[in-house]
Design a protein around this motif. Structure first.
Motif, PDB file in Angstrom:
ATOM      1  N   ALA A  78      -7.552  -6.963   8.316  1.00 18.08           N
ATOM      2  CA  ALA A  78      -6.619  -5.851   8.133  1.00 18.08           C
ATOM      3  C   ALA A  78      -6.185  -5.281   9.479  1.00 18.08           C
ATOM      4  N   VAL A  79      -7.119  -5.178  10.430  1.00 11.19           N
ATOM      5  CA  VAL A  79      -6.782  -4.684  11.766  1.00 11.19           C
ATOM      6  C   VAL A  79      -5.756  -5.610  12.415  1.00 11.19           C
ATOM      7  N   GLY A  80      -5.987  -6.908  12.355  1.00 10.00           N
ATOM      8  CA  GLY A  80      -5.050  -7.863  12.952  1.00 10.00           C
ATOM      9  C   GLY A  80      -3.649  -7.719  12.378  1.00 10.00           C
ATOM     10  N   THR A  81      -3.557  -7.601  11.071  1.00  9.62           N
ATOM     11  CA  THR A  81      -2.248  -7.446  10.429  1.00  9.62           C
ATOM     12  C   THR A  81      -1.606  -6.118  10.815  1.00  9.62           C
ATOM     13  N   ALA A  82      -2.393  -5.049  10.844  1.00  3.87           N
ATOM     14  CA  ALA A  82      -1.847  -3.728  11.196  1.00  3.87           C
ATOM     15  C   ALA A  82      -1.345  -3.700  12.636  1.00  3.87           C
ATOM     16  N   ILE A  83      -2.063  -4.334  13.547  1.00  2.00           N
ATOM     17  CA  ILE A  83      -1.636  -4.376  14.946  1.00  2.00           C
ATOM     18  C   ILE A  83      -0.327  -5.152  15.061  1.00  2.00           C
ATOM     19  N   TRP A  84      -0.232  -6.266  14.370  1.00  2.33           N
ATOM     20  CA  TRP A  84       0.986  -7.075  14.370  1.00  2.33           C
ATOM     21  C   TRP A  84       2.163  -6.267  13.834  1.00  2.33           C
ATOM     22  N   ARG A  85       1.947  -5.578  12.717  1.00  2.00           N
ATOM     23  CA  ARG A  85       3.020  -4.759  12.135  1.00  2.00           C
ATOM     24  C   ARG A  85       3.390  -3.602  13.059  1.00  2.00           C
ATOM     25  N   ALA A  86       2.394  -2.975  13.674  1.00  2.00           N
ATOM     26  CA  ALA A  86       2.661  -1.863  14.595  1.00  2.00           C
ATOM     27  C   ALA A  86       3.509  -2.343  15.776  1.00  2.00           C
ATOM     28  N   GLY A  87       3.158  -3.484  16.333  1.00  2.00           N
ATOM     29  CA  GLY A  87       3.923  -4.021  17.459  1.00  2.00           C
ATOM     30  C   GLY A  87       5.362  -4.327  17.091  1.00  2.00           C
ATOM     31  N   SER A 142       7.824   8.179  10.333  1.00  2.00           N
ATOM     32  CA  SER A 142       8.489   7.826   9.078  1.00  2.00           C
ATOM     33  C   SER A 142       9.228   6.502   9.211  1.00  2.00           C
ATOM     34  N   ARG A 143       9.907   6.295  10.318  1.00  2.00           N
ATOM     35  CA  ARG A 143      10.624   5.036  10.553  1.00  2.00           C
ATOM     36  C   ARG A 143       9.645   3.879  10.724  1.00  2.00           C
ATOM     37  N   LEU A 144       8.535   4.129  11.442  1.00  2.00           N
ATOM     38  CA  LEU A 144       7.536   3.068  11.654  1.00  2.00           C
ATOM     39  C   LEU A 144       6.874   2.670  10.343  1.00  2.00           C
ATOM     40  N   ARG A 145       6.638   3.631   9.465  1.00  2.00           N
ATOM     41  CA  ARG A 145       5.955   3.398   8.196  1.00  2.00           C
ATOM     42  C   ARG A 145       6.614   2.296   7.373  1.00  2.00           C
ATOM     43  N   ARG A 146       7.938   2.239   7.430  1.00  2.00           N
ATOM     44  CA  ARG A 146       8.665   1.215   6.661  1.00  2.00           C
ATOM     45  C   ARG A 146       8.223  -0.200   7.016  1.00  2.00           C
ATOM     46  N   HIS A 147       7.762  -0.394   8.251  1.00  2.00           N
ATOM     47  CA  HIS A 147       7.372  -1.724   8.715  1.00  2.00           C
ATOM     48  C   HIS A 147       5.982  -2.138   8.216  1.00  2.00           C
ATOM     49  N   PHE A 148       5.256  -1.212   7.632  1.00  2.00           N
ATOM     50  CA  PHE A 148       3.914  -1.511   7.124  1.00  2.00           C
ATOM     51  C   PHE A 148       3.919  -1.863   5.650  1.00  2.00           C
ATOM     52  N   ASP A 149       5.000  -1.559   4.960  1.00  2.00           N
ATOM     53  CA  ASP A 149       5.086  -1.876   3.531  1.00  2.00           C
ATOM     54  C   ASP A 149       5.491  -3.325   3.380  1.00  2.00           C
TER      55      ASP A 149
END
Length: 146
Positions: free
Chosen positions: A66-75, A138-145
């Motif tokens: 989950a951390v790996g995926t979250a870091i990828w999405r955050a980047g 709010s804008r960043l959040r869209r990239h995590f869904d």
């Protein structure tokens, strides 16, 4: 865990509390809170385990994935929303014994003398007040869904 500043943060207590970008049952992603001047450099995120786990090697396999995926999405989110010229990530593990991964946008035009871990210290880095940081979250959040 009592005495853990990140566990306190997850309960909404203490100086580390910042705006939440995204969360699920394993992780929370936060933007760095504004500093004493009431502003913060845009694009400095933390990926943290919900469970108190002191370090990377204490994560479960599910948490590590989950951390790996979250870091990828955050980047990807930082690149898309801030046009970051690069995104730095780091697990340092000496300040607070609760797993947290730094994800930092390097803004276009950052002078080379500001290295990977201090690019946010560049005085001309884009800054935002609490409302602007919340809007970015709010804008960043869209990239995590998804």
């Amino acid at each position: 865990m009592n005495g853990c500043r990140i566990c306190d943060k997850h309960r909404g207590v203490g100086p580390l509390v910042g705006p939440e970008v995204w969360s699920d049952d394993l992780l929370l992603v936060f933007h760095r809170p504004p500093g004493p001047d009431g502003t913060g450099v845009l694009g400095y995120l933390f990926v943290e385990t919900r469970r108190h786990a002191p370090s990377l090697t204490d994560l479960t396999e599910a948490e590590a994935r989950a951390v790996g995926t979250a870091i990828w999405r955050a980047g990807r989110a930082l690149r898309a929303e801030l046009s970051a010229e690069s995104v730095f990530t780091a697990v340092i593990g000496t300040g607070v014994a609760h797993f947290h991964h730094h994800v930092l946008a390097r803004h276009p035009g950052t002078p080379p003398e500001y290295g990977w871990m201090d690019s946010h210290a560049w005085p001309e880095a884009p800054r935002g007040d609490p409302e602007e940081i919340a809007e970015l979250c709010s804008r960043l959040r869209r990239h995590f869904d998804g």
